[in-house]
Design a protein around this motif. Structure first.
Motif, PDB file in Angstrom:
ATOM      1  N   ILE A  42       0.709  -1.267  -0.184  1.00 30.73           N
ATOM      2  CA  ILE A  42      -0.225   0.303  -0.116  1.00 30.73           C
ATOM      3  C   ILE A  42       0.983   1.402  -0.036  1.00 30.73           C
ATOM      4  CG2 ILE A  42      -1.549   1.470   1.823  1.00 30.73           C
ATOM      5  CD1 ILE A  42      -2.955  -0.701   2.527  1.00 30.73           C
ATOM      6  N   LYS A  43       1.965   1.306   0.780  1.00 27.74           N
ATOM      7  CA  LYS A  43       3.218   1.792   0.899  1.00 27.74           C
ATOM      8  C   LYS A  43       3.482   2.898  -1.001  1.00 27.74           C
ATOM      9  CE  LYS A  43       6.966   3.854   2.727  1.00 27.74           C
ATOM     10  NZ  LYS A  43       8.248   4.025   3.074  1.00 27.74           N
ATOM     11  N   ALA A  44       3.919   0.909  -1.188  1.00 23.39           N
ATOM     12  CA  ALA A  44       3.988   1.699  -2.269  1.00 23.39           C
ATOM     13  C   ALA A  44       3.191   2.056  -3.699  1.00 23.39           C
ATOM     14  CB  ALA A  44       4.453  -0.009  -3.395  1.00 23.39           C
ATOM     15  N   ILE A  45       2.429   1.615  -3.331  1.00 21.34           N
ATOM     16  CA  ILE A  45       1.124   2.092  -4.164  1.00 21.34           C
ATOM     17  C   ILE A  45       0.982   3.597  -4.628  1.00 21.34           C
ATOM     18  CG2 ILE A  45      -1.542   2.358  -5.410  1.00 21.34           C
ATOM     19  CD1 ILE A  45      -1.078  -0.297  -4.059  1.00 21.34           C
ATOM     20  N   CYS A  46       0.982   4.154  -3.059  1.00 15.44           N
ATOM     21  CA  CYS A  46       0.689   5.547  -2.050  1.00 15.44           C
ATOM     22  C   CYS A  46       1.512   6.009  -2.974  1.00 15.44           C
ATOM     23  CB  CYS A  46       0.362   5.537  -1.266  1.00 15.44           C
ATOM     24  SG  CYS A  46      -0.849   5.298  -0.292  1.00 15.44           S
ATOM     25  N   GLU A  47       3.335   5.667  -3.045  1.00 17.00           N
ATOM     26  CA  GLU A  47       4.348   7.124  -3.270  1.00 17.00           C
ATOM     27  C   GLU A  47       4.085   7.296  -5.016  1.00 17.00           C
ATOM     28  OE1 GLU A  47       7.038   4.535  -1.617  1.00 17.00           O
ATOM     29  OE2 GLU A  47       7.538   5.634  -0.036  1.00 17.00           O
ATOM     30  N   GLU A  48       3.732   6.329  -5.716  1.00 21.21           N
ATOM     31  CA  GLU A  48       3.198   6.027  -7.378  1.00 21.21           C
ATOM     32  C   GLU A  48       2.304   6.860  -7.142  1.00 21.21           C
ATOM     33  OE1 GLU A  48       5.025   4.402  -9.527  1.00 21.21           O
ATOM     34  OE2 GLU A  48       6.395   4.196  -8.170  1.00 21.21           O
ATOM     35  N   LEU A  49       0.783   7.038  -6.348  1.00 24.81           N
ATOM     36  CA  LEU A  49       0.240   7.714  -6.735  1.00 24.81           C
ATOM     37  C   LEU A  49       0.285   9.267  -6.334  1.00 24.81           C
ATOM     38  CD1 LEU A  49      -2.894   6.151  -5.259  1.00 24.81           C
ATOM     39  CD2 LEU A  49      -2.302   6.539  -7.590  1.00 24.81           C
ATOM     40  N   GLY A  50       1.496   9.542  -6.200  1.00 25.22           N
ATOM     41  CA  GLY A  50       1.792  11.226  -5.698  1.00 25.22           C
ATOM     42  C   GLY A  50       2.224  11.907  -4.136  1.00 25.22           C
ATOM     43  N   VAL A  51       1.939  10.704  -3.361  1.00 24.19           N
ATOM     44  CA  VAL A  51       1.655  10.327  -1.927  1.00 24.19           C
ATOM     45  C   VAL A  51       2.916  11.240  -1.458  1.00 24.19           C
ATOM     46  CG1 VAL A  51       1.396   9.919   0.018  1.00 24.19           C
ATOM     47  CG2 VAL A  51      -0.093   9.061  -1.292  1.00 24.19           C
ATOM     48  N   GLU A  52       3.482  12.409  -0.691  1.00 29.58           N
ATOM     49  CA  GLU A  52       4.537  12.739   0.168  1.00 29.58           C
ATOM     50  C   GLU A  52       4.760  12.766   1.442  1.00 29.58           C
ATOM     51  OE1 GLU A  52       5.464  16.496  -1.940  1.00 29.58           O
ATOM     52  OE2 GLU A  52       5.378  15.903  -3.662  1.00 29.58           O
ATOM     53  N   ASP A  53       3.535  12.617   1.494  1.00 29.02           N
ATOM     54  CA  ASP A  53       3.178  12.349   2.965  1.00 29.02           C
ATOM     55  C   ASP A  53       3.994  10.999   3.394  1.00 29.02           C
ATOM     56  OD1 ASP A  53       1.151  14.519   3.456  1.00 29.02           O
ATOM     57  OD2 ASP A  53      -0.389  12.735   3.076  1.00 29.02           O
ATOM     58  N   VAL A  54       4.304  10.536   4.956  1.00 29.08           N
ATOM     59  CA  VAL A  54       4.633   9.944   5.512  1.00 29.08           C
ATOM     60  C   VAL A  54       3.660   8.755   5.399  1.00 29.08           C
ATOM     61  CG1 VAL A  54       5.699   8.378   7.444  1.00 29.08           C
ATOM     62  CG2 VAL A  54       6.703  10.921   7.137  1.00 29.08           C
ATOM     63  N   VAL A  63      -7.645   4.835  10.624  1.00 32.79           N
ATOM     64  CA  VAL A  63      -7.653   5.286   9.647  1.00 32.79           C
ATOM     65  C   VAL A  63      -6.580   7.011   9.445  1.00 32.79           C
ATOM     66  CG1 VAL A  63      -9.300   6.771   9.313  1.00 32.79           C
ATOM     67  CG2 VAL A  63      -8.545   6.577   6.936  1.00 32.79           C
ATOM     68  N   ASN A  64      -5.410   6.163   8.372  1.00 35.26           N
ATOM     69  CA  ASN A  64      -4.575   7.632   7.678  1.00 35.26           C
ATOM     70  C   ASN A  64      -5.260   8.591   6.325  1.00 35.26           C
ATOM     71  OD1 ASN A  64      -3.130   7.151  10.504  1.00 35.26           O
ATOM     72  ND2 ASN A  64      -1.416   6.188   9.215  1.00 35.26           N
ATOM     73  N   GLU A  65      -5.382   9.338   6.314  1.00 38.90           N
ATOM     74  CA  GLU A  65      -5.529  10.455   5.112  1.00 38.90           C
ATOM     75  C   GLU A  65      -4.392  11.185   4.590  1.00 38.90           C
ATOM     76  OE1 GLU A  65      -8.368  13.967   3.645  1.00 38.90           O
ATOM     77  OE2 GLU A  65      -8.331  13.727   5.846  1.00 38.90           O
ATOM     78  N   TYR A  66      -4.169  10.321   3.518  1.00 42.26           N
ATOM     79  CA  TYR A  66      -2.539  10.511   2.517  1.00 42.26           C
ATOM     80  C   TYR A  66      -3.393  11.680   1.142  1.00 42.26           C
ATOM     81  CZ  TYR A  66      -0.886   6.093   4.715  1.00 42.26           C
ATOM     82  OH  TYR A  66      -0.220   5.432   5.648  1.00 42.26           O
ATOM     83  N   THR A  67      -2.368  13.087   0.642  1.00 37.09           N
ATOM     84  CA  THR A  67      -3.086  13.222   0.025  1.00 37.09           C
ATOM     85  C   THR A  67      -1.960  13.248  -1.222  1.00 37.09           C
ATOM     86  OG1 THR A  67      -3.479  15.845   2.114  1.00 37.09           O
ATOM     87  CG2 THR A  67      -2.826  16.017  -0.639  1.00 37.09           C
ATOM     88  N   SER A  68      -3.174  13.053  -2.270  1.00 43.18           N
ATOM     89  CA  SER A  68      -2.030  13.114  -3.469  1.00 43.18           C
ATOM     90  C   SER A  68      -2.314  14.122  -4.521  1.00 43.18           C
ATOM     91  CB  SER A  68      -2.739  11.891  -4.066  1.00 43.18           C
ATOM     92  OG  SER A  68      -3.772  11.401  -4.412  1.00 43.18           O
ATOM     93  N   SER A  69      -2.646  14.092  -5.435  1.00 48.84           N
ATOM     94  CA  SER A  69      -2.765  15.062  -6.514  1.00 48.84           C
ATOM     95  C   SER A  69      -4.204  15.059  -6.898  1.00 48.84           C
ATOM     96  CB  SER A  69      -1.623  15.330  -7.662  1.00 48.84           C
ATOM     97  OG  SER A  69      -1.171  14.022  -8.565  1.00 48.84           O
ATOM     98  N   ASP A  70      -4.547  13.913  -7.299  1.00 46.66           N
ATOM     99  CA  ASP A  70      -5.874  13.558  -7.371  1.00 46.66           C
ATOM    100  C   ASP A  70      -6.982  13.755  -6.217  1.00 46.66           C
ATOM    101  OD1 ASP A  70      -5.100  13.075  -9.668  1.00 46.66           O
ATOM    102  OD2 ASP A  70      -4.377  11.264  -9.383  1.00 46.66           O
ATOM    103  N   GLY A  71      -6.292  13.767  -5.024  1.00 47.69           N
ATOM    104  CA  GLY A  71      -7.599  14.176  -3.826  1.00 47.69           C
ATOM    105  C   GLY A  71      -6.685  12.470  -2.690  1.00 47.69           C
ATOM    106  N   PRO A  72      -7.779  13.414  -1.689  1.00 52.03           N
ATOM    107  CA  PRO A  72      -7.165  11.913  -0.423  1.00 52.03           C
ATOM    108  C   PRO A  72      -7.303  10.902  -0.644  1.00 52.03           C
ATOM    109  CG  PRO A  72      -9.432  13.050  -0.107  1.00 52.03           C
ATOM    110  CD  PRO A  72      -9.260  13.586  -1.240  1.00 52.03           C
TER     111      PRO A  72
END
Length: 135
Positions: A42-54, A63-72
């Motif tokens: 899941i971490k790798a997927i999020c990183e590939e989706l542009g998530v820069e959060d830890v 639940v953790n919320e991460y920010t990507s260019s396409d939304g949460p």
């Protein structure tokens, strides 16, 4: 569909392949034994989706919320859920039906409330240490 990861260094490539198959789906239920690699994938997927959060397992936060260019993006870990009422209390519908990507670890504990169109993703550790990701 099956994706195989023979080496941890190839996980980002596997994540990119997984993302190509997301389509219109939003809720992904990740099944696998403890240590199979659910959080790592899941971490790798999020990183590939542009998530820069830890990106960490939300074991205690649920639940953790991460920010990507396409939304949460919402990342759930229901391992510590004792009763399904806890999921109702947290307002799961607001997340699952938001249209945002939801990645769920330990979904077997909340199967009664998973959306019907949730994509089931099985991560299996093979005897040789490789991972098979089936969805």
């Amino acid at each position: 569909m099956e994706i195989r990861i023979s080496d941890l260094e190839l996980i980002r490539e596997a994540a990119r392949e997984f993302i190509q198959h997301i389509g219109e789906h939003h809720v992904f239920a990740f099944y696998g034994e403890m240590g199979a690699g659910k959080t790592t994938f899941i971490k790798a997927i999020c990183e590939e989706l542009g998530v820069e959060d830890v990106i960490t397992s939300p074991t205690f936060a649920i639940v953790n919320e991460y920010t990507s260019s396409d939304g949460p993006i919402y990342h759930f870990d229901f391992y510590r859920i004792k009763k399904l009422e806890e999921v109702y209390d947290m307002g799961f519908e607001d997340y699952f039906y938001s249209g945002a990507l939801c990645f769920i670890e330990w979904p077997e504990l909340i199967e009664d409330v998973l959306p019907e169109d949730a994509v089931k993703v099985q991560i299996k550790e093979e005897e040789d240490g490789t991972r098979a990701i089936l969805f």
